[in-house]
Every structure is written in C-alpha cells, then in structure tokens.
Design an enzyme around this catalytic site. Structure first.
Site, PDB file in Angstrom:
ATOM      1  N   ASP A 179     -12.413  15.290  73.419  1.00 47.74           N
ATOM      2  CA  ASP A 179     -13.233  14.400  73.572  1.00 47.74           C
ATOM      3  C   ASP A 179     -13.908  14.207  72.005  1.00 47.74           C
ATOM      4  O   ASP A 179     -13.694  15.317  71.662  1.00 47.74           O
ATOM      5  CB  ASP A 179     -14.488  14.445  74.176  1.00 47.74           C
ATOM      6  CG  ASP A 179     -15.839  13.833  74.977  1.00 47.74           C
ATOM      7  OD1 ASP A 179     -15.327  12.537  74.279  1.00 47.74           O
ATOM      8  OD2 ASP A 179     -16.534  13.951  75.349  1.00 47.74           O
ATOM      9  N   GLU A 208     -14.095  11.855  66.867  1.00 48.57           N
ATOM     10  CA  GLU A 208     -14.355  10.375  65.634  1.00 48.57           C
ATOM     11  C   GLU A 208     -14.163  10.831  64.113  1.00 48.57           C
ATOM     12  O   GLU A 208     -13.489  10.163  63.399  1.00 48.57           O
ATOM     13  CB  GLU A 208     -15.224   9.479  66.487  1.00 48.57           C
ATOM     14  CG  GLU A 208     -15.370   8.893  67.670  1.00 48.57           C
ATOM     15  CD  GLU A 208     -15.920   9.327  68.926  1.00 48.57           C
ATOM     16  OE1 GLU A 208     -14.673   9.232  69.381  1.00 48.57           O
ATOM     17  OE2 GLU A 208     -15.857  10.480  69.197  1.00 48.57           O
TER      18      GLU A 208
END
Length: 893
Positions: free
Chosen positions: A472, A475
C-alpha cells in the site's frame, strides 16, 4: 454576424468570463488580434496549457486568442496554417526494423524554452500487428522507461499497417491496410520537443475512445469535449478528473467500421492527455521521450492480447484468491478480528481470505505485530490456515528512522545496505508517514533494496504465516510536500510546465522531484515506484510460501499485471462510487491487470444497509472480491447486518463460488493469451453502437452478464440485450426475443442481482462451499446455453490451484466442450494434473432445447428417466456420475 458583434460590443465584453462564440457557423467571434477570429472550435489545440492564460501572453507566443462559450475549449490556441513545430530534413533512412527520419524545428515559436533540434523519428515494424515509433534527441540520452518489450522484426509487406508522410511532409500517418482507416495522424507542426516539455497531437478515427488511467472516470467511453486527464501516481482518494494511484497512458479506439486499435505512450514522467471533439488527442509530458506503440487489433480482445504480449501477460492467480476476501482498517484487536471471523462462519458465508491492515502492526511499523492488542496473532493465523483459509498482510513502503539504534532491524539493515531514496546531495530523503517519528523510503529500483526487502519478507513469514502481501501507499505517499526541509528552488522541482494534476505540484504528498533513485531522478521515476516494488514482492512471496504469489498493489504502471493485482483505492460509501467501480474494473482489464476490484461497500464514510447489500451483490462478481473499510467507520462485513442480509450475501457469493471454474478458466486464458476477464458489452458486440457507451453492466468472459442495481430504492434494472440468445441465470428461461437490441426492465428485488448467460457457450461450474479449499473437492457441472443454431462451446482449465508454473510444466487439465445437433462432445487437450483423477461431473444443464427429449445417453449408455428432468422453458437437467478425466459424451434424442 454583425448583429451579434453589436450585441457583444454593447455589453462591452472584453474578458474570458463573458465572451461569446458563434459555433453554428463553425467559427468564433471575440477578442482577437484583429477583433475577430475564425476556425472551428473543435479543432483547437491549447497553446497555453498551464493556468493563467491571457490575450497578451497568448499573442506574445505567436498564438491565436479567441474567447468561446464552449466549455473547457481553449481560448489560446495554435493558429492554423502557420509553420511552426518540426519539418522533415532529408530523406527517409531505412533501418533493419523500419526507418528513421530527422526532424528540424521550423520557427522560434516556443512554449517553455530549451527546445531541442534536431529530433529523430524512428519507426519499427515490430510484428504484423504492432508498430513502434519514437521521437528522441539524437545528441543526448534522455530517460526511458526500463520495461523490456521484445522487438521481433518482420518485413514491411507482412504488416497490417502502413506508415506515410503527407505529400507536403506535414503529417505523419499510420493506416490500417485492409480498410485505409487512418489510425494515427500527427501534424508535425503540432510537435514540441524541449527539455521539459514534449507535446504531440493526433486525430483519432472516432469518438469511441477508452482507457487512460488511473482516474475515476465518469463513463467507460470517454467524453471528447475538451477533457484533460493527468497521469502522475498519487495518494488520492478516487475523485473525478484527479490523477490517482497508477499511470497507464494506454487507450483503445473503436473505429467507425468497428475495427479496434490500441496505443501506448511508454513514458513515466508527469503527463496529461487532452481529448477534443475533432476528434483528437494531445499528449503532453515533461520528460523522457515520446515512445509510442500501436496495436492493430482488429477486435477489442485482439488489442488487449497484443498489448499484454508486449508489456507482459497477466499473472496466473492462485485459486483461493478468487474466493471472497474480508478486510478492515481498524479491527483494533485480535478479539475484534476473531469476532468478525466467527460471525462470518456462523452464517456460512463463503469466505477464503482474511486481510490485516496496518493496525496489526506495532505502532504501524513494517515487519512487526502488536503483541498487546494482537497477542496470539501468529497462532491464530495458523489456525485459520488449518481451517482452509488464507491470510494476507499489509506492508507500507516507508520505514521509521527514529527508533533507538539496534531496536528496529528494518531501518538498521537498510542503513547498512544503503537502500533509501536519497536527497540530491546523496543523504537519505526523510519524510513523514504512518510510523512514529520520521520515515525514509526504500528505492526498489536498487538491487540492494530488493535483497533487503527479500530478507525482511522471508523473516516476517517465520513470524506471521502469510499467504500473500498487500503493498500500500507506494506512489510513494508522504504526508508532507516533499521531504525535510522542503524542495530546492530549481527547474526539476519547479519545471516550467506542470501537467493537469492535482495541486499542480510534483511534490505534494510525495518526495521532491530532484530526489535520487538508482535509475535516476525521482522526476523521471516517481510513477515507477509501485511498479518497481511489485516484482520483488511477487518473487519473495513465491520464495516464502513455495506457492503461487498473491500481491496486491495500490500503485501500478504499464506491465504491473505480470506480478500483481490492484484494487481501486480509497473509494467512498456512495451509490455513485459503486457504479464507477465497474468502469475501473473494465479499464484495468484493458491495462492488462484483470485481477481487479473495488472496496465492497466503500472504504470512506459509513455505508447503509441497502447500499452495502447491493454492493455485496455487485462485488461478488468483481474478479477480485474484497469487502474493506476505513478506521473509524461502522463495521460492514456481510455478517454484521444480521440474518436476512447474511442470507442474501451468502446466496450471491455461492453463485460466485459455483462459477469459479469458469472464472479460473478465464484467468488461464488471460495468462496464456492475454484476454480480458471482465469485459464490456462493447468487447463482444462491437458492431452494435449501443454497446459502446454501456458501463452499468459487464461480462465475465464472453458469456456471463452481470447487471447490478446501482440506484437506491430500485427494485428493477434496465438491461440492454445485444443481439444474441440470452438466458436468465436463475430460471434458465430464455430472454424474450423482443428484448433483443433493446433495453428491457428486469425485476431485481432486494434479494437478487440480475444475471444472464449468453447462448452459444458452455460454462463449467462446481458445487460451492464456504472456502475454495472445500469447494475444490466437490463435483463439477456444465451449463450448456444453446444459441439459435442449437450449438455451444466452452472449456475448463484445472490444476492444483496454487503451485508455481503449472502451465509451463504442463501439470494441468484442460478440456474443450462442444455441443451440436444434440450431442455434447468432450476433448481432453491436456491431462497432466493427477489430482483431477478423483473429481467427477454430477450435473449437466442444457438451456434452450426446442423439444422435450425422448432419451439421453451418456458415453453410449442410456440414462434412467429419473436421472434427468425437462422443463417447458427448454431446460434439461441431467444428474450423472462421470470422471472428470474421462471424455464426456452425451447424446440427447
């Protein structure tokens, strides 16, 4: 026109806000260099793509200025018939794979300075259906995405395309040979290639354009009315027009004659694409090169097959991962987790996988678990596995640096191995994330980081017996704007142009662009972070478990599907988000990531009973089916709402589980051939223009339609039935022929999601159970749905469900079924899985028989009359006992 001008003059309209445009005449009236301007608004290309355009600035660039009331249309645009951009210099040079031509800049018109000239346009005829062309600086190496795409050469006359320049050398075109349709048409005058700004425009042959990600699109088929999508990976809850977690600069276009092609821009820098009603596309990026791949199709499925052949076929998921998953951020304790699991089991709700979010960790630190609130977690995970379930743990990509030296091994080992993303001066970049103190960020493009990550994941397996890893926040997410003490003032951190991305900032919620990674500057590699983490995670999960890997990644890039799946991020418990999730599922199947789903019932906000129930019905047919929500929100697992909700959720999930052999076979075809798993109606009925805009229903493969309820209070659904024979899944009734190529209102009480089977196909099924561990032992069946000619076909792929490379090692069973003239024939194409020997068929269902059968024979022997039943709707049910590995032949008289 005079009257309109007088009206405008009377109102003294001199600003953008109040200008007017005369579209009916194909032109525009307003403030321009000489008081008026002409040319179709639809053809405008933005000459001031950053905010703050004004007439003075626009005209100083040599661009045209003309206000218009057409929404989103640029007021500052490139003038027609003005020589700027690039032109050919010299002849075409043939190469081993195609040809090369040099382009020189024509005029001094420059948007952001530092223009590069000459530029080389190089074309490669890679396969008969795949063309590559790239524009690059021949005098200086620039960043290129390190995705290896094999380039087998073919001779030009084998290709299904041809490449040409217009007679005046002003246009670069790619045509489909068979039809002459122009697939790509770039005016070289619209080309810009500077150090930090690259732009190219192409006309497209129709407005049926799909793809570009990752965004939350409001429709599957794109609106072409001057819409711009930014692409730059970002920790951003799904919001229309915002750039989200991944980057996929790929689109598919269905041409006017229903042929389809796809195009990839292989570029990882911050970028955007503008869709205009000409119709045309304008690509802008701030680094790298313009590296395009064109895929000729000609069907939508062919396009995706050719695309995944290039970027990497989707991975083959473990069978258990196709079961239902349950998750929650904020169980808070092992007692709450156990209570949830127990109530799921109490209601016999099918349920295979339990996820653990960051609250299982000690103070949200990777590679730890909370020994107070989750005391006994290692033992409990082993207990779940003994009961046939599987476990997935979350890991984040940031590591706290502020624990006492020698007390937190992940940081100490990382320091020793030098695995962090660095500042421009070579020191580790320090930001803020979930763990206490400040955090550093592993650089997964660095081979040393892969070693570090592998070692720690293997050690974690010895503590927590996981079956998969959920990565998770990759980015990468950072709770600051850049790292401490902020981003330096330079043209890397503050380029002259920033694409249409949220906040118009490259550092917001992430690291400074001038940070250093093993591959280069974060400016170039930012959107590759999650992609670079996925493969080593896939490899270490296989190493740790000795089984097929399960990896779920939030951030993805071109080719991520080879090593992982994805979910659609931090969505909201809203009816709108439920509908938009279908669009996301369809798009990621285009992107080569068919293992995809959304958080069922929504992640943010509290759900409601009806919303969650309808979402459980829809989510039961996501390829990746998981209910997940956020800390602080109400519990929303399908057992928490009580008996009636649990009964409905159980029934719908049992349908999913019964059809898992069909879904698993679709994933086999995806892994081997590159097919989509979930697909739009347009994919199968491309010539039917009505299907091009449908995104409220979708298909599993070619044959199974899911038509969910997407509106609060609705007890029926309007379903479009393309031209085919369709059957109601629940009853076997044939859908009335009067509904063909029309929308029909279908009853959908709260207990039911409308489901339909397309005639002409055979779907393998299996008796469901509460886990796939149990269901895989149950007997098989076949649903044979006949088309207008009384024919059908299908296949079944089967293996042990979780061993590595069973297909490559030929340790699998594959059967092909055909039904024609009252005969079912089975051809066993591969019988390499010994575990299939103990499995049997026990139920055969035939839909669409025109006459009541007099007798039925199985492998030449008559079936007793009490072993089959016929209904007046043409449904025949046979109860048999036959080995799965025996070629099944049934004759209906």
């Amino acid at each position: 026109m005079t009257g309109i001008k007088e009206y405008i003059d009377e109102l003294e309209v001199h600003s953008m806000q109040f200008a007017a445009c005369l579209l009916a005449l194909g032109g525009c009236l307003g403030a321009g260099q000489d008081g008026q301007c002409s040319g179709a608004v639809a053809k405008r290309i933005d000459c001031h793509p950053q905010p703050g355009a004004s007439q003075e600035v626009c005209e100083a660039r040599g661009c045209s200025w003309c206000p218009t009331d057409v929404a989103n249309a640029p007021w500052c645009f490139f003038p027609e018939d003005t020589p700027y951009g690039y032109s050919l210099s010299g002849n075409t040079e043939e190469t081993a794979k195609g040809w090369r031509v040099t382009l020189n800049k024509r005029q001094a018109l420059s948007l952001f300075g530092d223009d590069i000239s000459p530029v080389v346009l190089e074309v490669e005829f890679q396969t008969k259906d795949r063309l590559r062309f790239r524009l690059y600086d021949p005098n200086k190496e620039r960043f290129e995405v390190p995705l290896k795409i094999d380039s087998p050469g073919v001779t030009a006359d084998e290709a299904n395309y041809e490449v040409e320049f217009a007679d005046d050398s002003s246009h670069f075109k790619i045509k489909r040979k068979s039809t002459g349709t122009v697939l790509w048409d770039s005016p070289l005058v619209d080309l810009f290639f500077s150090n930090q700004y690259l732009q190219i425009t192409t006309a497209v042959p129709s407005t049926s354009v799909y793809g570009f990600g990752e965004q939350e699109h409001l429709s599957f088929k794109h609106n072409m009315d001057f819409v711009t999508y930014g692409m730059f990976s970002r920790d951003q809850a799904p919001t229309p027009f915002a750039n989200l977690y991944g980057v996929h600069p790929f689109y598919m276009c269905v041409e006017a004659d229903s042929n389809a092609h796809g195009v990839l821009l292989l570029n990882s820098n911050a970028q955007d694409v503008s869709l205009s009603p000409n119709p045309a596309l304008t690509f802008r990026t701030i680094g790298g090169i313009l590296d395009f791949y064109v895929f000729l199709g000609p069907t939508p499925e062919n396009v995706v097959q050719q695309y995944t052949e290039a970027i990497g076929r989707p991975h083959m998921p473990a069978y258990w991962s196709l079961g239902f998953h349950l998750s929650r951020w904020g169980y808070g304790s092992i007692e709450a987790l156990k209570k949830t699991v127990d109530r799921m089991h109490y209601y016999d709700i099918p349920y295979d996988v339990q996820h653990l979010d960051i609250d299982y960790m000690e103070r949200r630190m990777d590679f730890t678990y909370d020994k107070v609130n989750y005391a006994g977690l290692p033992e409990y995970l082993k207990q779940l596995k003994k009961e046939g379930m599987h476990n997935v743990v979350i890991l984040d990509p940031f590591i706290t640096k502020d624990e006492e030296p020698g007390t937190y091994r992940p940081y100490d080992l990382g320091e020793e191995m030098g695995v962090w993303v660095n500042n421009s001066n070579g020191t580790p970049a320090v930001g803020k994330a979930w763990p206490p103190g400040d955090s550093v960020f592993p650089d997964y493009t660095n081979p040393s980081t892969v070693e570090w990550w592998t070692q720690l994941c293997l050690e974690l397996k010895d503590v927590l017996d996981y079956d998969g890893i959920w990565i998770d926040m990759n980015e990468p997410s950072n709770f600051l704007k850049g790292q401490f003490p902020g981003c330096a003032a330079n043209n890397i951190n503050n380029p002259p142009f920033i694409p249409t991305i949220t906040d118009r900032s490259l550092a917001q919620k992430t690291l400074c662009p001038d940070s250093k990674t093993y591959l280069g500057e974060h400016y170039d590699t930012h959107s590759l972070f999650g992609w670079s983490q996925t493969e080593p995670t896939f490899n270490v999960v296989q190493q740790a478990t000795g089984k097929r890997a399960f990896v779920l990644s939030r951030s993805t890039f071109v080719g991520s599907g080879k090593h992982g799946g994805h979910w659609l991020g931090d969505n909201f418990s809203q009816w709108r988000d439920m509908h938009l999730s279908i669009i996301g599922v369809l798009e990621f199947n285009l992107f080569g990531i068919p293992y995809i789903g959304a958080d069922i019932c929504g992640f943010n906000y509290n759900t409601t009973y009806e919303l969650c129930l309808r979402w459980m019905q829809l989510g039961s047919f996501y390829p990746f089916s998981r209910n997940h929500n956020a800390e602080g929100n109400m519990e929303q697992d399908p057992a928490v709402f009580g008996k009636e909700f649990a009964k409905i959720a159980r029934a719908t999930l049992r349908i999913r589980y019964s059809l898992l052999p069909y879904l698993y076979t679709l994933f086999y075809e995806s892994h081997v051939h590159g097919n989509t798993v979930a697909r739009s109606l347009m994919h199968e009925f491309t010539t039917d223009q009505q299907t091009h805009g449908i995104d409220t229903a979708f298909l599993w493969g070619p044959a199974f339609m899911i038509a969910p309820v997407l509106e609060e209070g609705a007890r029926s659904v309007d379903v479009y039935f393309p031209e085919a024979r369709w059957y109601d899944y629940y009853t076997g009734h044939r859908v009335p022929s009067t509904w063909t190529k029309k929308y029909a209102t279908v009853a959908a009480p709260l207990s039911k999601i409308p489901l339909f089977i397309r005639g002409g196909y055979i779907l393998p099924e299996q008796a469901p159970a509460t886990t796939t561990t149990k269901s895989r032992l149950n007997p098989f069946g076949l649903i044979i749905a006949l088309d207008e000619q009384g024919e059908a076909s299908g296949s079944l792929f089967w293996d042990d469900g979780d061993s590595i490379d069973t297909i490559e090692k030929e340790n699998y069973f594959l059967a092909k079924y055909t039904f024609s003239k009252g005969n079912l024939k089975t051809e066993i194409l591969k019988n390499g899985y010994r575990g299939a020997d103990t499995l049997k068929y026990n139920k055969i269902t035939v839909l669409g028989l025109s006459l009541r059968p007099h007798a039925v024979a199985l492998n030449g022997r008559a079936i007793r009359g009490d072993a089959f039943s016929y209904e007046l709707n043409g449904k025949l049910t046979l109860w048999i006992s036959a080995p799965l590995t025996q070629e099944l032949n049934i004759k209906i008289y």
